[in-house]
Enzyme design. Structure first.
Site, PDB file in Angstrom:
ATOM      1  N   LEU A   1       5.019  -5.296   2.838  1.00 35.21           N
ATOM      2  CA  LEU A   1       4.764  -4.598   4.101  1.00 35.21           C
ATOM      3  C   LEU A   1       3.287  -4.231   4.205  1.00 35.21           C
ATOM      4  O   LEU A   1       2.754  -3.493   3.379  1.00 35.21           O
ATOM      5  CB  LEU A   1       5.606  -3.326   4.185  1.00 35.21           C
ATOM      6  CG  LEU A   1       7.123  -3.529   4.036  1.00 35.21           C
ATOM      7  CD1 LEU A   1       7.846  -2.204   4.264  1.00 35.21           C
ATOM      8  CD2 LEU A   1       7.629  -4.596   5.000  1.00 35.21           C
TER       9      LEU A   1
ATOM     10  N   ARG B   1      -6.465   6.673   7.468  1.00 31.64           N
ATOM     11  CA  ARG B   1      -7.152   7.658   6.620  1.00 31.64           C
ATOM     12  C   ARG B   1      -8.283   7.054   5.784  1.00 31.64           C
ATOM     13  O   ARG B   1      -9.085   7.776   5.211  1.00 31.64           O
ATOM     14  CB  ARG B   1      -6.135   8.367   5.710  1.00 31.64           C
ATOM     15  CG  ARG B   1      -5.423   9.515   6.440  1.00 31.64           C
ATOM     16  CD  ARG B   1      -4.574  10.318   5.491  1.00 31.64           C
ATOM     17  NE  ARG B   1      -3.313   9.642   5.187  1.00 31.64           N
ATOM     18  CZ  ARG B   1      -2.545   9.954   4.143  1.00 31.64           C
ATOM     19  NH1 ARG B   1      -2.927  10.880   3.288  1.00 31.64           N
ATOM     20  NH2 ARG B   1      -1.414   9.310   3.951  1.00 31.64           N
TER      21      ARG B   1
ATOM     22  N   GLY C   1       9.651  10.055  -0.023  1.00 34.76           N
ATOM     23  CA  GLY C   1      11.091  10.182   0.164  1.00 34.76           C
ATOM     24  C   GLY C   1      11.707  10.627  -1.154  1.00 34.76           C
ATOM     25  O   GLY C   1      11.306  10.158  -2.220  1.00 34.76           O
TER      26      GLY C   1
ATOM     27  N   ASN D   1      -4.279   5.886   0.111  1.00 36.80           N
ATOM     28  CA  ASN D   1      -4.334   6.118   1.563  1.00 36.80           C
ATOM     29  C   ASN D   1      -5.723   6.486   2.043  1.00 36.80           C
ATOM     30  O   ASN D   1      -6.040   6.327   3.210  1.00 36.80           O
ATOM     31  CB  ASN D   1      -3.361   7.234   1.948  1.00 36.80           C
ATOM     32  CG  ASN D   1      -1.928   6.837   1.660  1.00 36.80           C
ATOM     33  OD1 ASN D   1      -1.459   5.809   2.148  1.00 36.80           O
ATOM     34  ND2 ASN D   1      -1.250   7.601   0.826  1.00 36.80           N
TER      35      ASN D   1
ATOM     36  N   TYR E   1     -41.319 -16.173 -12.419  1.00 37.69           N
ATOM     37  CA  TYR E   1     -40.302 -16.608 -11.475  1.00 37.69           C
ATOM     38  C   TYR E   1     -40.089 -18.103 -11.658  1.00 37.69           C
ATOM     39  O   TYR E   1     -41.043 -18.891 -11.594  1.00 37.69           O
ATOM     40  CB  TYR E   1     -40.711 -16.323 -10.014  1.00 37.69           C
ATOM     41  CG  TYR E   1     -39.736 -16.955  -9.058  1.00 37.69           C
ATOM     42  CD1 TYR E   1     -38.419 -16.485  -8.986  1.00 37.69           C
ATOM     43  CD2 TYR E   1     -40.084 -18.052  -8.276  1.00 37.69           C
ATOM     44  CE1 TYR E   1     -37.493 -17.097  -8.152  1.00 37.69           C
ATOM     45  CE2 TYR E   1     -39.159 -18.662  -7.439  1.00 37.69           C
ATOM     46  CZ  TYR E   1     -37.870 -18.185  -7.381  1.00 37.69           C
ATOM     47  OH  TYR E   1     -36.945 -18.790  -6.577  1.00 37.69           O
TER      48      TYR E   1
ATOM     49  N   ASN F   1     -41.918 -22.621  -5.387  1.00 37.91           N
ATOM     50  CA  ASN F   1     -40.951 -23.642  -4.959  1.00 37.91           C
ATOM     51  C   ASN F   1     -40.878 -23.779  -3.451  1.00 37.91           C
ATOM     52  O   ASN F   1     -40.254 -24.678  -2.933  1.00 37.91           O
ATOM     53  CB  ASN F   1     -39.558 -23.309  -5.499  1.00 37.91           C
ATOM     54  CG  ASN F   1     -39.079 -21.933  -5.069  1.00 37.91           C
ATOM     55  OD1 ASN F   1     -39.871 -21.000  -4.914  1.00 37.91           O
ATOM     56  ND2 ASN F   1     -37.795 -21.814  -4.867  1.00 37.91           N
TER      57      ASN F   1
HETATM   58  C1  UD1 Z   1       7.851   5.169   2.544  1.00 36.17           C
HETATM   59  C2  UD1 Z   1       9.318   5.528   2.310  1.00 36.17           C
HETATM   60  C3  UD1 Z   1       9.386   6.713   1.349  1.00 36.17           C
HETATM   61  C4  UD1 Z   1       8.656   6.387   0.058  1.00 36.17           C
HETATM   62  C5  UD1 Z   1       7.227   5.940   0.355  1.00 36.17           C
HETATM   63  C6  UD1 Z   1       6.591   5.442  -0.895  1.00 36.17           C
HETATM   64  C7  UD1 Z   1      10.433   4.985   4.403  1.00 36.17           C
HETATM   65  C8  UD1 Z   1      11.037   5.512   5.628  1.00 36.17           C
HETATM   66  N1  UD1 Z   1       9.931   5.870   3.553  1.00 36.17           N
HETATM   67  O1  UD1 Z   1       7.275   6.273   3.211  1.00 36.17           O
HETATM   68  O2  UD1 Z   1      10.739   7.023   1.069  1.00 36.17           O
HETATM   69  O3  UD1 Z   1       8.650   7.516  -0.778  1.00 36.17           O
HETATM   70  O4  UD1 Z   1       7.225   4.876   1.313  1.00 36.17           O
HETATM   71  O5  UD1 Z   1       5.241   5.202  -0.667  1.00 36.17           O
HETATM   72  O6  UD1 Z   1      10.419   3.798   4.205  1.00 36.17           O
HETATM   73  N2  UD1 Z   1       4.721  -0.317   7.345  1.00 36.17           N
HETATM   74  C9  UD1 Z   1       4.800  -1.396   8.192  1.00 36.17           C
HETATM   75  N3  UD1 Z   1       5.293  -1.240   9.437  1.00 36.17           N
HETATM   76  C10 UD1 Z   1       5.734  -0.045   9.899  1.00 36.17           C
HETATM   77  C11 UD1 Z   1       5.657   1.070   9.023  1.00 36.17           C
HETATM   78  C12 UD1 Z   1       5.164   0.894   7.756  1.00 36.17           C
HETATM   79  O7  UD1 Z   1       4.412  -2.504   7.829  1.00 36.17           O
HETATM   80  O8  UD1 Z   1       6.178   0.018  11.053  1.00 36.17           O
HETATM   81  C13 UD1 Z   1       4.190  -0.518   6.001  1.00 36.17           C
HETATM   82  C14 UD1 Z   1       2.953   0.301   5.745  1.00 36.17           C
HETATM   83  O9  UD1 Z   1       1.782  -0.425   6.087  1.00 36.17           O
HETATM   84  C15 UD1 Z   1       3.037   0.539   4.256  1.00 36.17           C
HETATM   85  C16 UD1 Z   1       4.539   0.579   3.978  1.00 36.17           C
HETATM   86  O10 UD1 Z   1       5.152  -0.055   5.079  1.00 36.17           O
HETATM   87  O11 UD1 Z   1       2.511  -0.534   3.507  1.00 36.17           O
HETATM   88  C17 UD1 Z   1       5.055   1.997   3.827  1.00 36.17           C
HETATM   89  O12 UD1 Z   1       4.877   2.683   5.047  1.00 36.17           O
HETATM   90  P1  UD1 Z   1       4.423   4.185   5.099  1.00 36.17           P
HETATM   91  O13 UD1 Z   1       4.277   4.601   6.505  1.00 36.17           O
HETATM   92  O14 UD1 Z   1       3.299   4.410   4.189  1.00 36.17           O
HETATM   93  O15 UD1 Z   1       5.739   4.880   4.520  1.00 36.17           O
HETATM   94  P2  UD1 Z   1       5.816   6.281   3.878  1.00 36.17           P
HETATM   95  O16 UD1 Z   1       5.839   7.292   4.936  1.00 36.17           O
HETATM   96  O17 UD1 Z   1       4.804   6.409   2.815  1.00 36.17           O
HETATM   97 CA    CA Z   2       2.835   5.399   2.065  1.00 33.73          CA
END
Ligand code: UD1
Ligand code: CA
Length: 503
Positions: A13, A20, A151, A239, A377, A397
């Site tokens: 993902l 940030r 989470g 982050n 050089y 050169n």
């Molecule tokens: C998520 C988990 C949380 C966990 C944490 C660990 C969920 C709801 N929560 O939270 O339980 O403890 O990761 O780091 O999944 N992303 C997308 N598309 C989106 C949203 C997110 O690609 O629409 C990607 C982000 O770029 C990132 C990853 O998913 O790489 C995690 O998303 P993020 O928003 O950081 O989730 P957390 O709130 O950290």
């Molecule tokens: Ca995260």
């Protein structure tokens, strides 16, 4: 990898923007230890040999997607147009997998693109645990001191995983739980596709949470497992820049520990930075203040440092490189470089050769035993075996428009403060006098001298600089030696102004 199950896909993902970081560069493209964050993640993902690697991209998809395809040419890019949560992101990823593979059946691993310390072995351990448990969801969890923001893993009294609750949705008792969801999972792909279709966005963030599929599995009576790891840093994301620096330092510490275990002496690990792809052979010594970057490779018994930055540099067996900045260069076995040397791309120093203090080289082949010891050089040049280049030599050169090559043969001895005006060739065993400007080829064995005879004008100081400290010193010296010490007239006009002086 372990002899375990080969996942049908790893879904990475990477659609979030990472605001940030406060950067024009997308978060997952920030580098540490010689790779981007997502570069490290992809390396870990490939370790489990998935049939497909799926990357979910959104913000700056050209930038991020292009980078991913460079690393993994066969990757499937799934575009998430709007970031509606991790559940939505995985659904988009599974759509791409189904389009390419015709099915989502099999083990599907999901991970984030911003956890650069994640190890491939951890992912294969997760897959093994998942298969062993016969679960439809196995999440990678860890016990942390500061769970805020993660989470939380909620368990039944019997220890089974009941649900994951997000920070914003957690009650005070739930928020007190210190076992966190790392955001890395192994799923049964068929179950995952079905469950994601049933996830809603009815929560504090109004997002589709991937974590809700845990609750759905429970409702369906399907087994859920958690695979807990002790090495919490592997689950940490960067982050902002402060977290990136902390993870980079930890990654570096781990890389150095690996090299030291393998027989490399690192005198000061706190000032030594080594990229992940650098290779160091046994009995290499790294002195303080050294950065070894890119694909740098240092062979047995070589000593690097103190204070060197080498990127994509090859250092031969037993060579010594001191206070040097180098890029795309080769230092031969037993050669000596530094201190204060600048090796630019295309520098090749042969066995036992020397590039000494305040010497800059570029696109230069300096053969075995050849030496450029001081203040020079050398660019677009070839220096033959055993040749010595005099101090303060400049290879000119560049004629202002084009670069030209210079060739010096073997066993030549060129004088100090020479200029080689390229294109020019100096033959084997040739010599040049001090201060020679070599504009024409010098045949093998010849001596080339271009500076004119010296012109000495007696008593010039007394006549032209009377009353100065220098005149006083000259007069005193002449008095000691019994009058002005006329040497043989040199044939020049005996009076004139000093030429070319500067103050
Ligand atoms: C998520 C988990 C949380 C966990 C944490 C660990 C969920 C709801 N929560 O939270 O339980 O403890 O990761 O780091 O999944 N992303 C997308 N598309 C989106 C949203 C997110 O690609 O629409 C990607 C982000 O770029 C990132 C990853 O998913 O790489 C995690 O998303 P993020 O928003 O950081 O989730 P957390 O709130 O950290
Ligand atoms: Ca995260």
């Amino acid at each position: 990898m372990s002899q375990g199950t080969r996942p049908v896909a790893v879904v990475v993902l990477a659609a979030g923007s990472g605001t940030r970081m406060k950067s024009k560069t997308m978060k997952v493209l920030h580098p540490l230890a010689g790779r981007t964050m997502i570069g490290h993640v992809l390396t870990a993902a490939l370790h489990v040999e998935p049939e497909h690697l799926v990357a979910v991209v959104g913000h700056s998809r050209e930038q991020v997607g292009g980078h991913i395809l460079e690393q993994v040419p066969g990757a499937l890019l799934a575009v998430q147009e709007t970031q509606e949560g991790t559940g939505h992101a995985v659904r988009v990823g599974l759509d791409a997998l189904r389009a390419a593979a015709g099915t989502t059946d099999g083990v599907v691993v999901v991970m984030s693109g911003d956890t650069p310390l994640m190890e491939g072995e951890t992912l294969s351990g997760l897959v093994d645990a998942h298969v062993h448990a016969g679960a439809v969801v196995t999440l990678l969890s860890a016990e942390v001191a500061e769970p805020f923001g993660y989470g939380r893993v909620l368990r039944d009294p019997d220890g089974g995983v009941r649900a994951i609750v997000e920070q914003k949705d957690a009650s005070p008792e739930e928020a007190a739980v210190r076992e966190i969801n790392s955001g890395v999972y192994a799923f049964d792909g068929a179950f995952l596709a079905d469950a994601l279709a049933r996830v809603t966005n009815d929560n504090a963030k109004g997002e589709y949470y991937l974590t809700d599929v845990v609750g759905i599995a429970r409702v369906d009576g399907r087994p859920v497992a958690a695979h807990r790891i002790d090495d919490v840093m592997q689950t940490e994301g960067a982050n902002d820049r402060a977290q990136l620096a902390a993870l980079a330092a930890e990654k570096n510490r781990r890389i150095l520990a690996r090299h030291m275990r393998d027989g490399v002496t690192i005198v000061d690990p706190t000032t030594t930075w080594v990229d992940v792809d650098v290779t160091l052979e046994r009995d290499v010594t790294i002195l303080p203040g050294v950065q070894l970057l890119g694909a740098t490779a240092v062979a047995e018994d070589a000593v690097v440092g103190p204070d060197c930055t080498l990127k994509d540099v090859e250092v031969g067996v037993g060579a010594k490189v001191v206070r040097t900045h180098g890029e795309l260069a080769v230092v031969g076995p037993g050669a000596n470089v530094g201190p204060f040397s600048y090796l630019r791309p295309g520098t090749e120093l042969g066995a036992g050769g020397k590039i000494g203090g305040f010497v800059e080289t570029k696109n230069a082949r300096i053969a075995d035993g050849a030496k450029v010891p001081h203040l020079s050089y050398v660019g677009d040049a070839e220096i033959g075996e055993g040749t010595n280049i005099g101090a303060g030599t400049i290879v000119a050169n560049y004629d202002g428009v084009q670069k030209h090559r210079t060739k010096v043969g073997r066993q030549a001895r060129t004088g100090s403060n020479n200029t080689f005006v390229a294109p020019v060739e100096i033959g084997d065993g040739a010599t040049t006098g001090g201060g020679t400007v070599v504009r024409e080829d010098v045949p093998p064995g010849a001596l080339a001298v271009s500076a004119g005879p010296q012109r000495t004008i007696e008593d010039w100081t007394l006549r032209r600089r009377p009353g100065t400290p220098m005149a006083e010193a000259a007069a005193a010296a002449q008095a000691r030696e019994g009058g002005s010490s006329h040497t043989e007239a040199s044939g020049f006009v005996a009076d004139g102004d000093a030429e070319g002086q500067s103050k």
